[in-house]
Design an enzyme around this catalytic site. Structure first.
Site, PDB file in Angstrom:
ATOM      1  CB  SER A 101      -1.102  -0.096   1.508  1.00  0.00           C
ATOM      2  OG  SER A 101      -1.516   0.922   1.638  1.00  0.00           O
ATOM      3  CG  ASP A 104       7.805   5.424 -10.914  1.00  0.00           C
ATOM      4  OD1 ASP A 104       9.059   4.061 -10.575  1.00  0.00           O
ATOM      5  OD2 ASP A 104       6.910   5.276 -11.757  1.00  0.00           O
ATOM      6  CE  LYS A 117      -5.240  -2.900  -0.535  1.00  0.00           C
ATOM      7  NZ  LYS A 117      -5.715  -1.690  -1.464  1.00  0.00           N
TER       8      LYS A 117
END
Length: 544
Positions: free
Chosen positions: A297, A308, A322
């Site tokens: 999560s 990224d 998740k």
């Protein structure tokens, strides 16, 4: 995880029936396409069953079954129907930090309430329950098919009260009994910090709650004041928590305006983007983030954003996956529908949500790590590839795949089989380890350099026998490394606390050791991240 509250207003059919009747009977409008006809058909079935079935049937039970069937058809463990009484109880407890619980994050999967994460130091962790275990019986009741809310309601109770459970564990044939003593669950996001060799600071972030970003900022600032030149942010075993805190932790390291996460859904307002609002508190600090199969999560949002943007090197194992958003819809009668309405995506477009393509019973009976966890078996070779902001190749396909995939110390096949046999007595084993460690600390007063000697192991095995363990000597001999690790861990915890246990086991943590080696070879964030330039599918896992 993000929760939004909305009210679903009942729709009202208006107009004269003569006009509606003509419209409904238009050529080309099939019964399947006509919502009105389908609702009428369903009502007719309920009426006939309730009034004419050979045995008495409650209408409310029929409607409940229909609702459960609709949600079951979604094949989504995170969508559920919450009765008004259950929701009110949940709401009250959610605003009260002092409740008796067993310290387990759970979800519904494959017909069983399943442990997603075991909260460190909680009753579940003390008893020996692991992520992936499934509730077979709770308080003497068969728990197959239960909703999460029903299980949570039974597991919570007065602090110091006990509840008996039986768990199904992948790779273990029979249910494992445990006795859990409820405790007040109060989590600190960052329980401690440490300064390691070569000026590296260590920050374990265990959960995302209202104070998490402040705790991380204070921890890193304190470490910088002690002269650290780089930081390892440990998100392993972190089940996630508040979305806002995940965003705020990311902002500590990302430039203003940098994208952090995006939600994509079909409903109005479900698709939106989140970006860093202020300047980073630590713009140049080299950073390694540790993740593993239990990082979920909000942990994955932070890890994905930093990876990224080439802001951190990720080390460990692929995360849980998740990546879905649940919204709460108010229904009539005070009931609530908890429904998955969107999915999380990282800044370069990788979906965090991981599809589950194997039943728990189909998981391989393969090797275990030294601490008894199942070795990750994900194959990244066929995952889609993405490009980071700096042009590195990253892997998608659900979860966050680290730049360096590192396998922890692994038990042999015979050792793994012996530990699985020991799992059949997991409750007895962990209780005995705890009691033995407490007694040893009180009588021997160990120093940080204590040794787990053969004599100590023999005394522990005698205590196991006295407690009722019936495994043969050969099996216990094969489990020797695992037993010694558990003794070392528990004695260090009881004698020196969480930080002391961490420092004691530091040399045996291959993922953390890989992070420290990477930082030794890097003089800046750019040179650090460059070590993850090759996608993990073509990299050699360190310590494998």
């Amino acid at each position: 995880m993000s929760f939004t509250k909305r009210t679903i207003l009942p729709f009202t059919l208006v107009g004269a029936s003569i006009f509606l009747g003509g419209w409904f009977l238009q050529e080309g409008v099939s019964r399947e396409e006509n919502v009105f006809v389908q609702v009428r058909l369903f009502q007719e079935v309920v009426d006939h069953v309730a009034e004419q079935y050979v045995d008495p049937v409650e209408r409310d039970a029929l409607y409940d079954s229909a609702i459960e069937g609709v949600l079951r058809e979604l094949d989504d463990p995170n969508s559920s129907f919450i009765r008004a009484s259950d929701y009110e109880d949940f709401r009250i407890r959610a605003t009260d930090g002092d409740y008796g619980g067993v310290g387990l994050e759970v979800l519904a999967r494959d017909g069983f309430v399943t442990v997603m994460t075991v909260i460190p130091g909680g009753p579940g962790a003390r008893a020996g329950i692991r992520a992936g275990d499934r509730f077979y019986r709770i308080g003497g009741e068969d728990a197959e098919g239960w909703a999460v809310e029903r299980a949570v309601d039974l597991l919570r109770g007065e602090p110091d009260s006990e509840i008996e459970v039986e768990m199904l564990r992948p790779g273990v044939d029979e249910p494992i009994p445990f006795v859990l003593r409820r405790a007040v669950i109060q989590l600190k996001s960052v329980p401690f910090t440490a300064v390691l060799d070569d000026g590296v600071g260590y920050v374990p972030l265990q959960v995302f709650r209202t104070t998490s970003s402040d705790e991380v900022a204070e921890a890193v600032q304190a470490l910088e004041s002690q002269g650290v030149r780089a930081v390892v942010l440990d998100l392993r075993d972190n089940p996630g928590g508040l979305l806002d805190e995940g965003i705020d932790v990311s902002e500590l390291f990302l430039d203003a305006g940098a994208a952090i996460v995006e939600t994509r859904g079909r409903g109005t307002g479900q698709s939106r983007s989140y970006s860093a609002q202020g300047g980073p508190a630590f713009p140049e600090l080299p950073l390694v983030v540790l993740v593993d199969e239990t990082s979920a999560s909000a942990s994955e949002i932070v890890a994905g954003a930093l990876q990224d943007h080439d802001r951190a090197l990720l080390v460990g194992a692929p995360s849980y996956g998740k990546g879905s958003v649940q919204s709460l819809f108010r229904l009539s009668g005070g009931n609530v529908l908890r429904l998955t309405t969107a999915l999380w995506y990282t800044p370069v477009g990788r979906s965090i949500q991981k599809e589950r393509d194997r039943e728990p019973d189909e998981l391989p009976h393969g090797a275990l790590t030294l601490d008894g966890s199942l070795v990750a078996t994900d194959d990244p070779s066929d995952r889609p590839e993405f490009q980071s902001e700096g042009g590195r190749t990253l892997l998608g396909g659900g979860g966050i795949t680290p730049d360096l995939w590192v396998v922890q110390d692994t038990l042999t096949t015979l050792e793994s089989a012996a530990v699985r046999a020991l799992y059949q007595e997991a409750g007895l084993f962990t209780r005995t380890v705890f009691n033995f460690a407490v007694s040893h600390v009180q009588t021997a007063e160990p120093t940080p350099g204590f040794r787990v000697t053969d004599t100590l192991v023999d005394r522990f095995l005698s205590a196991l026998r006295e407690a009722g363990l019936e495994l043969d000597d050969d099996t216990l001999a094969q489990a020797d490394r695992y037993i010694r690790y558990q003794l070392e861990s528990e004695i260090a915890l009881q004698a020196f606390g969480e930080e002391g246990r961490f420092l004691r086991l530091l040399d045996q943590d291959r993922q953390l050791q890989a992070a420290l080696r990477a930082l030794q070879e890097a003089s800046s964030t750019q040179s650090l991240v460059a070590q993850g330039a090759e996608p993990v599918s073509r990299a050699v896992p360190l310590g494998g």
